[in-house]
Design an enzyme around this catalytic site. Structure first.
Site, PDB file in Angstrom:
ATOM      1  CE1 TYR A 180     138.306  39.785   9.124  1.00 14.80           C
ATOM      2  CE2 TYR A 180     136.701  38.222   9.959  1.00 14.80           C
ATOM      3  CZ  TYR A 180     137.002  39.473   9.459  1.00 14.80           C
ATOM      4  OH  TYR A 180     136.019  40.402   9.315  1.00 14.80           O
ATOM      5  CB  SER A 190     141.334  41.529  12.503  1.00 17.52           C
ATOM      6  OG  SER A 190     140.910  41.752  11.180  1.00 17.52           O
ATOM      7  CB  CYS A 200     128.040  29.580  17.018  1.00 17.25           C
ATOM      8  SG  CYS A 200     126.998  29.185  15.605  1.00 17.25           S
ATOM      9  N   GLY A 227     129.122  35.863  16.555  1.00 17.46           N
ATOM     10  CA  GLY A 227     127.754  35.709  16.087  1.00 17.46           C
ATOM     11  C   GLY A 227     126.907  36.884  16.497  1.00 17.46           C
ATOM     12  CB  CYS A 281     135.208  26.915   5.694  1.00 16.38           C
ATOM     13  SG  CYS A 281     135.209  26.101   7.304  1.00 16.38           S
ATOM     14  CG  ASN A 284     131.870  27.215  17.367  1.00 19.20           C
ATOM     15  OD1 ASN A 284     133.022  27.434  17.700  1.00 19.20           O
ATOM     16  ND2 ASN A 284     131.407  27.597  16.193  1.00 19.20           N
ATOM     17  N   GLY A 285     130.256  24.903  15.285  1.00 22.63           N
ATOM     18  CA  GLY A 285     130.863  24.076  14.253  1.00 22.63           C
ATOM     19  C   GLY A 285     129.852  23.692  13.190  1.00 22.63           C
TER      20      GLY A 285
END
Length: 571
Positions: free
Chosen positions: A347, A388, A73, A105, A487, A183-184
């Site tokens: 990325y 990217s 996020c 997001g 992850c 965020n996380g």
């Protein structure tokens, strides 16, 4: 007690699959199979037992693990400086800031604002979709009059994408309303959920972020009932869960910016200055119109803000109309290095963002240079899978003395395949995503640089496209190591079984994807490319030596590459 996964081992897969009784009921309604049996002791998560085929599936092929909420996020906050009410258009500043974080997001967004002075309820607007779809001029009118606010943009990596999970979350506490943007992903969310429920706290969403909000609303044992000690509450949260979170907490006329002790997710502060003074001299004497805080610094320029500094790992920062103040820095266990996600460099982040004192673009270029040292190849030109990987391709071309020439053009109106939650949509996206510049490479040997190969679904059709358009040879060089592990700290990386590096085909990957050769950057090469500039700055700048004693040993999370997670994964 639930099993504990210490730095990569244990039974996380079982608990992720099993979930709560409500989750089990939802799976039955969807036609999902039963959860897998607990894995043998010491076995890594993601390894299926006999006959389990990766942990069971539900209708449509979605793996049970993918029913959990995992997020990547963006958070953004703004507070006007000086006298209130302010002339600063806080809702528009936050909206533009979130647009700068749209790559983090694309499924939902929300903003909460306040005048910071009255007892009036927070003003809230949330919705599904892109920022510009969620926030129209009419919807922004609902957020006035305001002097401060926080916003959030989200996508669910595999869980429920619906309005009730949109952030920021707002909750009433003994000392007034608070709003929280996160965020996380918490590494011990299941235990915290059970703890809150045992204390009679009801939860209405499946999001880790609601857990954080409720834990902050929970009164610490030593707090006086008459006065909220928000530093104590934040530290209590940080003691309950080690990672992964970057948080914005808004209460009355203050925004608190918080980063977990491992610094796993990014967070930085910017200073709003008059537009005419942005590039002027005498920076210290310029008027400060306000303060902003963001997941990435790339969102600052478009709103007239300049980069001020990064929030340190474990730091609790108080941002008011008057100044920015460090209230505390919560340390990690002694000897543990920081664990900023290295995949942000590889990325996810925008190339113009600054992390740890260095621009993401520069790191990606160094990765390309290192890749040229590790994996040279005889070829006629170097190109990239846009966009990217472009800095890495330029670095590779410079190091090996080959020209950089574009061979693909990108349809900018097709979303990233990496974050589309459905496999079929992801595969269809590849076919619509690129055009071919065949005149640039007919009859030539092409080195194609990619930033990562996750599932292998994107690169194979691209190689086929280049060959059919006249490429003599196609050599793939990947500017990051093979991703072998999921992850569990906030980025959409699939289950182990989906990752191409864990499939039998990986041993003959070039043949499998149709390339003449494939070589990845080594883990050591990636880490050195990222840390080279950080270590040099630490040696040369006195203030960084001071911060080093507060922040501790520098490190990066490479768990998706090695399976060595920076903290225990408790489920």
């Amino acid at each position: 007690m639930p099993p504990v996964c210490k730095r990569g081992g244990g039974a996380r897969e079982y608990w992720r699959a099993r979930g709560s009784r409500a989750a089990v009921r939802r799976r039955r309604l969807r036609g999902c199979s039963a959860p897998p049996s607990p894995p043998p002791a010491g076995e890594r998560p993601g390894r299926a037992g006999p006959g389990q085929g990766g942990g069971g599936t539900c209708a449509g092929g979605m793996e049970l693990e993918e029913l959990g909420i995992r997020e990547e996020c963006g958070v953004f906050g703004c507070i006007a400086a000086g006298a209130w009410p302010s002339e600063l258009d806080v809702p528009h500043v936050i909206t533009l800031g979130l647009v700068g974080l749209q790559h983090r997001g694309q499924e939902s967004a929300g903003i909460v604002t306040s005048d910071g002075e009255s007892a009036q309820a927070f003003k809230v607007h949330k919705g599904m979709g892109l920022i510009n779809h969620v926030f129209s001029e009419d919807s922004l009118k609902k957020l006035y009059v305001s002097n401060l606010g926080i916003g959030h943009t989200r996508y669910s990596t595999s869980g429920i994408s619906e309005l009730q999970n949109c952030q920021p979350f707002v909750v009433e506490t003994l000392h007034g309303k608070i709003a929280v943007a996160h965020n996380g992903e918490l590494t011990n969310a299941a235990r915290l959920r059970r703890k809150l429920m045992r204390h009679g706290v009801g939860l209405s969403t499946s999001s880790d972020s609601e857990l954080i909000t409720q834990l902050l609303a929970f009164t610490p044992p030593l707090e006086n009932d008459d006065t909220a000690d928000w530093v104590a509450r934040i530290k209590n949260l940080m003691n309950e869960t080690p990672t992964s979170y970057s948080l914005l907490l808004m209460h009355k006329d203050i925004i608190y910016a918080v980063r977990d002790p491992y610094g796993n997710r990014p967070l930085c502060i910017g200073r709003l200055v008059p537009v005419g003074d942005m590039n002027g001299k005498g920076k210290d004497n310029r008027e400060t119109e306000g303060w902003v805080v963001s997941s990435e610094s790339c969102s600052f320029l478009s709103i007239g803000a300049e980069y001020y500094r990064e929030v340190l790992p474990g730091e609790i920062v108080k941002i008011s109309r008057y100044d920015v103040q460090t209230l505390d820095v919560v340390p990690r266990p002694e000897g543990d290095p920081s664990a900023f996600c290295i995949f942000e460099y590889v990325y996810f982040a925008r190339p113009d963002s600054i992390f740890e004192g260095q621009m993401v673009y520069s790191v990606r270029r160094r990765c390309g240079q290192q890749l040229a040292i590790e994996a040279p190849v005889e070829a006629d030109l170097v190109s990239t899978v846009p966009e990217s990987a472009t800095p890495a391709a330029l670095g590779f071309a410079q190091k090996c003395g080959l020209p950089y020439i574009e061979v693909l053009c990108k349809n900018r109106y097709v979303g990233r395949t990496f974050i589309q939650p459905n496999m079929r949509l992801r595969q269809l996206g590849v076919a619509k995503k690129f055009g071919v510049l065949s005149d640039n490479f007919k009859g030539k040997r092409v080195v194609l640089i990619d930033d990562s190969i996750v599932r292998g679904n994107t690169i194979s059709p691209i190689i086929k496209l280049l060959r059919e358009s006249g490429a003599k040879e196609v050599h793939i060089r990947v500017a990051s190591p093979p991703i072998r592990f999921p992850c569990y700290m906030g980025i959409n990386i699939p289950t182990k079984e989906e990752l191409i590096a864990n499939k039998p085909e990986f041993h003959d990957l070039a043949n499998y994807i149709g390339a003449d050769s494939v070589v990845y950057l080594s883990v050591e090469g990636l880490v050195s490319s990222v840390q080279e500039s950080i270590k040099a700055r630490q040696e040369n700048e006195d203030h960084l030596k001071t911060n080093k004693s507060r922040v501790g040993k520098i490190g990066h999370c490479i768990a998706c590459l090695t399976g060595e997670y920076p903290v225990e994964l408790e489920w």
